[in-house]
Structure formats: C-alpha cells, structure tokens
Design a protein around this motif. Structure first.
Motif, mmCIF file in Angstrom:
data_model
loop_
_atom_site.group_PDB
_atom_site.id
_atom_site.type_symbol
_atom_site.label_atom_id
_atom_site.label_comp_id
_atom_site.label_asym_id
_atom_site.label_seq_id
_atom_site.Cartn_x
_atom_site.Cartn_y
_atom_site.Cartn_z
ATOM 1 N N TYR A 16 10.228 6.310 10.818
ATOM 2 C CA TYR A 16 10.086 7.780 10.760
ATOM 3 C C TYR A 16 8.693 8.111 10.216
ATOM 4 O O TYR A 16 8.296 7.669 9.157
ATOM 5 C CB TYR A 16 11.201 8.432 9.931
ATOM 6 N N ILE A 17 7.950 8.855 11.052
ATOM 7 C CA ILE A 17 6.624 9.311 10.633
ATOM 8 C C ILE A 17 6.771 10.755 10.156
ATOM 9 O O ILE A 17 7.445 11.558 10.810
ATOM 10 C CB ILE A 17 5.577 9.165 11.756
ATOM 11 N N VAL A 18 6.256 11.034 8.984
ATOM 12 C CA VAL A 18 6.356 12.379 8.399
ATOM 13 C C VAL A 18 4.947 12.887 8.122
ATOM 14 O O VAL A 18 4.106 12.163 7.591
ATOM 15 C CB VAL A 18 7.184 12.358 7.095
ATOM 16 N N VAL A 19 4.693 14.124 8.565
ATOM 17 C CA VAL A 19 3.358 14.715 8.414
ATOM 18 C C VAL A 19 3.486 16.047 7.686
ATOM 19 O O VAL A 19 4.253 16.918 8.115
ATOM 20 C CB VAL A 19 2.706 14.949 9.799
ATOM 21 N N LYS A 20 2.773 16.190 6.589
ATOM 22 C CA LYS A 20 2.728 17.471 5.871
ATOM 23 C C LYS A 20 1.443 18.180 6.313
ATOM 24 O O LYS A 20 0.357 17.615 6.168
ATOM 25 C CB LYS A 20 2.713 17.252 4.368
ATOM 26 N N ASP A 34 -1.140 15.305 5.077
ATOM 27 C CA ASP A 34 -0.728 14.081 4.370
ATOM 28 C C ASP A 34 0.207 13.341 5.313
ATOM 29 O O ASP A 34 1.168 13.935 5.810
ATOM 30 C CB ASP A 34 0.002 14.430 3.073
ATOM 31 N N ILE A 35 -0.054 12.051 5.540
ATOM 32 C CA ILE A 35 0.663 11.309 6.570
ATOM 33 C C ILE A 35 1.452 10.171 5.913
ATOM 34 O O ILE A 35 0.911 9.440 5.079
ATOM 35 C CB ILE A 35 -0.305 10.687 7.601
ATOM 36 N N TYR A 36 2.729 10.022 6.320
ATOM 37 C CA TYR A 36 3.598 8.987 5.758
ATOM 38 C C TYR A 36 4.321 8.270 6.883
ATOM 39 O O TYR A 36 4.689 8.901 7.887
ATOM 40 C CB TYR A 36 4.658 9.616 4.844
ATOM 41 N N LEU A 37 4.544 6.957 6.690
ATOM 42 C CA LEU A 37 5.385 6.214 7.629
ATOM 43 C C LEU A 37 6.434 5.451 6.825
ATOM 44 O O LEU A 37 6.076 4.723 5.891
ATOM 45 C CB LEU A 37 4.553 5.233 8.462
ATOM 46 N N ASN A 38 7.707 5.660 7.185
ATOM 47 C CA ASN A 38 8.809 4.978 6.495
ATOM 48 C C ASN A 38 8.681 5.129 4.975
ATOM 49 O O ASN A 38 8.901 4.177 4.215
ATOM 50 C CB ASN A 38 8.846 3.504 6.894
ATOM 51 N N GLY A 39 8.283 6.335 4.557
ATOM 52 C CA GLY A 39 8.212 6.666 3.139
ATOM 53 C C GLY A 39 6.936 6.223 2.454
ATOM 54 O O GLY A 39 6.688 6.575 1.302
ATOM 55 N N LYS A 40 6.087 5.488 3.157
ATOM 56 C CA LYS A 40 4.830 5.020 2.529
ATOM 57 C C LYS A 40 3.687 5.952 2.943
ATOM 58 O O LYS A 40 3.552 6.296 4.119
ATOM 59 C CB LYS A 40 4.506 3.590 2.970
ATOM 60 N N LYS A 41 2.821 6.302 2.012
ATOM 61 C CA LYS A 41 1.717 7.212 2.316
ATOM 62 C C LYS A 41 0.617 6.453 3.029
ATOM 63 O O LYS A 41 0.102 5.444 2.520
ATOM 64 C CB LYS A 41 1.166 7.859 1.046
ATOM 65 N N LEU A 42 0.235 6.919 4.217
ATOM 66 C CA LEU A 42 -0.887 6.316 4.942
ATOM 67 C C LEU A 42 -2.187 6.917 4.441
ATOM 68 O O LEU A 42 -3.203 6.234 4.367
ATOM 69 C CB LEU A 42 -0.743 6.562 6.441
ATOM 70 N N GLY A 43 -2.184 8.210 4.111
ATOM 71 C CA GLY A 43 -3.398 8.854 3.623
ATOM 72 C C GLY A 43 -3.415 10.342 3.922
ATOM 73 O O GLY A 43 -2.411 10.914 4.327
ATOM 74 N N THR A 44 -4.596 10.920 3.717
ATOM 75 C CA THR A 44 -4.767 12.359 3.937
ATOM 76 C C THR A 44 -5.949 12.560 4.868
ATOM 77 O O THR A 44 -6.774 11.656 5.051
ATOM 78 C CB THR A 44 -5.105 13.083 2.604
ATOM 79 N N HIS A 45 -6.000 13.769 5.460
ATOM 80 C CA HIS A 45 -7.164 14.119 6.281
ATOM 81 C C HIS A 45 -7.436 15.603 6.127
ATOM 82 O O HIS A 45 -6.511 16.402 6.002
ATOM 83 C CB HIS A 45 -6.937 13.778 7.754
ATOM 84 N N GLU A 46 -8.716 15.972 6.151
ATOM 85 C CA GLU A 46 -9.110 17.377 6.062
ATOM 86 C C GLU A 46 -10.062 17.708 7.207
ATOM 87 O O GLU A 46 -10.935 16.917 7.544
ATOM 88 C CB GLU A 46 -9.795 17.648 4.722
ATOM 89 N N GLY A 47 -9.847 18.875 7.818
ATOM 90 C CA GLY A 47 -10.689 19.273 8.950
ATOM 91 C C GLY A 47 -9.783 19.490 10.147
ATOM 92 O O GLY A 47 -9.043 18.575 10.524
#
Ligand code: GCU
Length: 605
Positions: A170-174, A138-151
């Motif tokens: 700040y880019i945050v990646v779960k 799950d990818i976020y930039l400055n608190g906004k969700k950019l989207g998800t990716h699988e694989g």
C-alpha cells in the motif's frame, strides 16, 4: 550486491529526499499506478500529528492512528478513526478541485492510498516515480516513509526495492497544497491552485546497475558533433561498456563508463537532418548498457542569437507564438497526450511555430508532442511576481525545480528557451536571485537560450524596457498590456518600444479579456469586438519594435483563476483566451491567425 543496494537505499530513505531523477521514463519498463485511489480529506492533519502535535513518522513506532499505516481494527473493541478502503475514491492523475465539487476551493491536506501487488525478480530494482504533485508531499510505502517533495510541477522518484512485497503493498501519499509566502510560486498567482497527484504515477523496474540519465545533443556551436554523457546508477567495474547507436546517422559509438559511473562523449555526425518546425526530424537513438537497451527519439538542431537575431540551424527565425497554461477545456489540470494534442493543435491552427508554456514546467506529454509536431518551446519555472528573493530556502527550491526541469527535458530539441521568471519586481535581491539561476542554468545546459518575462509598466508607462536583468538574458522578453491595464489603444501606433540591449526582443505577453459570445462596440470592455480591436492596435505597435524576434500573446485558452470574479463575465476565469474554455474561438483568434499567416510569408519567419 544486494547488501550494497540496501545500504544505498537505506542512506536515501534515512535522508528522506527524492533521489536522482530517472530520465526518459516513457521508454522504460514501467507499470502504471494510475487509476482509482482512495482518499481522505484531512484539514487538521489528524493522520500526521498526534493531538499534542507529535509528528507520527518521527516516532520510533508510529501509532496506528497514523494514516500512512493504513491500519484496520483487529477486533470490535479497537479504536481506529479512519479507513482508506471504506473512504471515497478518485481517479489519479487528477486535481481534487475539479474532480470533487466540495473541494473546488480547498487548500490543505488530502491523503491518497493505492494497493498493489508486485513480483520483483531477484537482481532487479524498483522505483516509484511521480510526474508531479502539487504542492508538497510525504510518500510512504507499507508504512515506511520514502521521503518528501516540494514543488508542484516537477517529477521525482524513490527506490522501493527493499520495501516492496509480492502482495498487498500500500502506497500512501499525503498532499498539501497550502500556499506559503516562501514557496515557489508564492501565495499570489493568477492561476488556480490545483491540488493533488496531478500527473502519472509509475513503477520503474531496472537492473542492479542501469542507465539513470543521459544527454545526447549537438555540442554548442558545432552542428557536426553530437556530445553529452551517459550516467549509470550503481556502476560496478564488472561491466563498463556503453554503446550509443543512431542507425540513420550510421553511428555506433562504444564508450567506457568511468569510476564515477559517467561516460562523456563527442561523436562526429554527418548529414544530420536538423530538427525544425518545418522538419521536426527525430532520430531513433538506442543506448545499450549491460544488456539494457534504452530507446529515445531525439532531434538535433542549433539555437543561438547573433546580435538582435535568433538563429535556428544558422538561419534567422521569427517566433510566431502563443502562451499556454496547463489546463484542459474541462477546467482541470491538463496531463494527458490527448490534452497536449488539443492545445498544440489549436496553436498550429493559429499559425504558431512556437509556444510559451507558462508559468511552470508542463507535463512531459506536451513537451514530447511539441517535439513531434515541430513547435519550439519556452519552458519556465514558477518564479512568479513576488517570491521571497532574500530567502535562501526559496532560492534553493527554485534552483531545484530548474535542475529537475532541465534533467527531464534536456534531450528535447523543441525546447529552445529556459525562462527564469515572470514579472518579478526590480530589486537588488531579485537581480542576484535571477543571476544565480542564469549561472546555474548555463552550468547544466549551455546550448539553449535564457530569458525571463520582464515587467515594463513599473512607472515607465509604455515604450521602455528598462529591467537591468536584461544584461543576464540572451533574449529580452517583456509583457505589456496596452489597452487592458492602462494606456489608450488609439495611441498604439505612436508608441515605439525601446531597449538598451542589442539583443532579440520577444513580446512574451499582451492581450485582453473577452467573454465568448458577448458582442458590442469595439470600445465596450469584455466584448469580443473590444478584444479584436485590442489585438489589431497592439499588433500595429508591436510590428514596429526594432529587434522584434517573436511574440506569445496572452493566452490561447481562457483559464481558471480565483482572482477573476466579475459575475456573468469572468466567474472564476481569466478570459484573455483567444479560445473560450469550452472551445469557442473568439474574433481576435482570426486577427492573430491572419497576422501570423502574413508573417510566415516574410523571409525570416
Ligand atoms: C500577467 C501575468 C499572467 C496573468 C496576466 C493577466 O502579465 O504574467 O500570469 O494571467 O498578466 O493579468 O491576465
């Protein structure tokens, strides 16, 4: 214009899915986000769900407790139970298993954060591109969700034009590398489930309308016609001229972009120096659109089958190969150019003209290095063993991974085979699943050959290749382990492999384990002498196979696997490498090297 882009982006961000893949990233205007990131290990997904399991990023105003907000307490009273900036650091790209001892076997969630500044000029757009993240993100930039990716092995990108700020982004990646039976691959694999941001993270700056993707290869069956397409992102009719120049071929093609943003072309080409292992010729190609000049280095060659032969540029070839996992000798995910060169130079030293990159798409560095070094490539998606063939989501996941792989690598001459699967058990559902992947592959790229590594020991012992999906494949490839998983090495010369298909045959795997430095009699399993004898005997059997067009023994280098547990011998490594994980060649390496040296002297090899 800005409004149009914002709407486009808004739509994408709302959908939350990765956008169309931007290809040829290494040759674009990029800024790397590789380097030191902070990370937080979060096994209970505390940063993603409230205590009653409400998903924070589905709330209209996500709580400060959500890690993707990268929140810091504003006063001494405030309760905040995380802090990226005070958390541990890790160098990206990397897998956490090999970088953090406590996480060697960890399967679960880890959050990563990187702060950066970026001064995006007016009329420019910005994308963030990930080479790969294993497994779900799950990818976020400055608190906004950019989207998800699988694989875990394919690239993806998101547009961040309207979210990025000049300072303090700040880019945050779960990242979640938990295995699930419906995933691709499924829960059981004979390789380490390396988790993390395992490949490069890159910012790509583009014009408002830019060259997003293209295909420039020889037209199927015509070695004097270069054909393909150019795809422009956010095309408007103000500027619709595209030129493709290949100076060495005296090509300076001009085309008009259609309303769909695409220009299809066929360009006659004379006196092409065709790409081959002996002549890995790459041409400098420049695509020019609206002032954007995008360069690439592209080889041109034909690859086809003629009954039971494989023809490269119309000439029969023999694939002198080796299988390779994406792991470097430090026991971690390989991802750099240096890692690629180490692996491919060992393959060249072995006498190879071909490599089987198993069992998933490897990083772009090794593909581009194989293009330059003249090593033909088998590229594979991880439809491995027992994926859920009746699950529609599983199929869509496999198909998406195949689409992305072909999109990223379709201009690389070195790739000659797309592989659909490895050792999948025979069933009607499996046959339908693979046939759909084969049809999908042909719809995207009808110029390359299609195969899959078939299993043969399903109750038929040694000698029969009877998997019915062979009817859908251009090449019949099969794995057999005489002398390791059954059978008797003394019988080797009596075994004749048969197939009912008049198609080229590749032995895509054979081999056995040896602990480097362990010596004994040739009948003592785990010794180098045993592995050496196994290679001698298997090669005597293999060279008798009718229609044999290649082989890729398993495997170049010992690799980590949680399934290989024999103390003092395996210790978490699969020891079938011809080279040990710390770089020592075993006796079998030289048996294979001699065999390839002799093979190379023969006419069609
Ligand atoms: C299988 C499989 C490999 C595995 C190998 C082995 O054929 O394709 O992924 O590592 O055999 O058992 O060593």
């Amino acid at each position: 214009m800005k409004k149009r882009i914002t709407l486009l982006l808004l739509a994408t961000v709302l959908i939350g899915q990765a956008q169309n893949l931007i290809s040829n990233v290494p040759n674009r205007a990029v800024t790397s986000l590789n380097g030191v990131w902070n990370y937080i290990v979060d096994p209970y997904e505390t940063g993603f769900y409230s205590f009653h399991h409400d998903q924070y990023d589905k709330q209209t105003k996500p709580s400060n407790a959500a890690f993707f907000n990268n929140y810091h307490a504003v006063n001494k009273q405030e309760l905040v139970e995380y802090d990226f900036d005070k958390s541990e650091k890790i160098t990206i790209p990397s897998d956490w298993n090999s970088q953090i001892p406590e996480l060697k076997y960890y399967e679960g969630n880890v959050w990563f954060k990187k702060s950066f500044d970026y001064d995006l000029k007016d009329k420019k757009r910005l994308f963030v591109y990930f080479g790969a993240i294993n497994y779900k993100s799950d990818i976020y930039l400055n608190g906004k969700k950019l989207g998800t990716h699988e694989g875990g092995f394919t690239p993806f990108n998101f547009e961040i034009t309207s979210i990025v700020k000049p300072k303090d982004n700040y880019i945050v990646v779960k990242v979640d590398n938990t295995r699930h039976k419906e995933d691709v691959p499924t829960t059981n694999t004979d390789w380490w489930n390396y988790g993390g941001i395992t490949r490069d993270v890159t910012l790509i700056e583009e014009n408002e309308a830019f060259i997003e993707d293209y295909n420039i290869q020889l037209k199927k069956g015509n070695s004097a016609l270069i054909s393909g397409f150019i795809k422009v992102n956010n095309f408007t009719s103000e500027q619709n001229q595209v030129t493709i120049s290949i100076p060495e071929l005296k090509i300076n093609y001009k085309g008009k972009v259609g309303t769909d943003g695409i220009v299809n072309f066929e360009i006659p080409a004379k006196k092409i120096s065709f790409w081959s292992p002996e002549n890995p010729k790459l041409y400098e190609v420049t695509i020019d659109f609206n002032g954007q000049k995008l360069k690439d280095n592209i080889g041109f060659r034909t690859i086809e089958t003629q009954e039971d032969k494989i023809l490269l540029n119309g000439k029969q070839i023999f694939l002198r190969g080796i299988s390779i996992h994406e792991e470097n000798s430090k026991g971690r995910r390989a991802n750099s150019e240096e890692d690629a060169l180490r692996l491919l130079n060992w393959a060249k030293e072995l006498g190879c003209n071909y490599v089987r990159l198993a069992h998933y798409p490897h990083n772009e560095n090794i593909i581009r290095q194989a293009d330059k070094l003249g090593l033909m490539v088998w590229e594979e998606i991880p439809v491995y063993w027992t994926v859920e063939f009746t699950n529609k989501d599983t199929y869509k996941n496999a198909e998406d991974q195949l689409t992305t792989t072909i999109t990223r690598d379709k201009n690389r001459a070195c790739i000659i085979i797309w592989s659909m699967a490895n050792e999948t058990p025979i069933s009607d559902a499996r046959n339908t699943f693979i046939k759909s992947l084969v049809d999908h592959t042909k719809s995207l790229d009808n110029t390359r050959l299609i195969s899959a590594a078939l299993l043969t020991q399903s109750g038929n012992g040694f000698g029969t290749i009877n998997d019915e999906i062979g009817q859908y494949l251009d090449i019949i490839s099969f794995n057999q382990y005489l002398g390791w998983y059954g059978g008797n090495l003394e019988d080797a010369e009596k075994i004749l492999w048969k197939t009912k298909y008049n198609k080229p045959v590749i032995v895509s795997e054979f081999g056995g384990d040896a602990k480097a430095g362990l010596h004994g009699e040739k009948n003592e399993r785990w010794t180098e002498e045993y592995q050496e004898y196994l290679y001698i005997q298997n090669l005597k059997m293999i060279e008798k196979i009718p229609h044999l067009s290649g082989l890729s023994p398993w495997i170049l280098v010992d690799f980590r696997s949680p399934k290989r547990l024999l103390p003092g011998i395996q210790d978490g490594y699969n020891r079938k490498g011809l080279i040990s994980n710390d770089g020592n060649k075993k006796k079998a390496f030289y048996i294979m090297q001699d065999w390839y040296a002799k093979k190379k002297k023969e006419k069609s090899s």
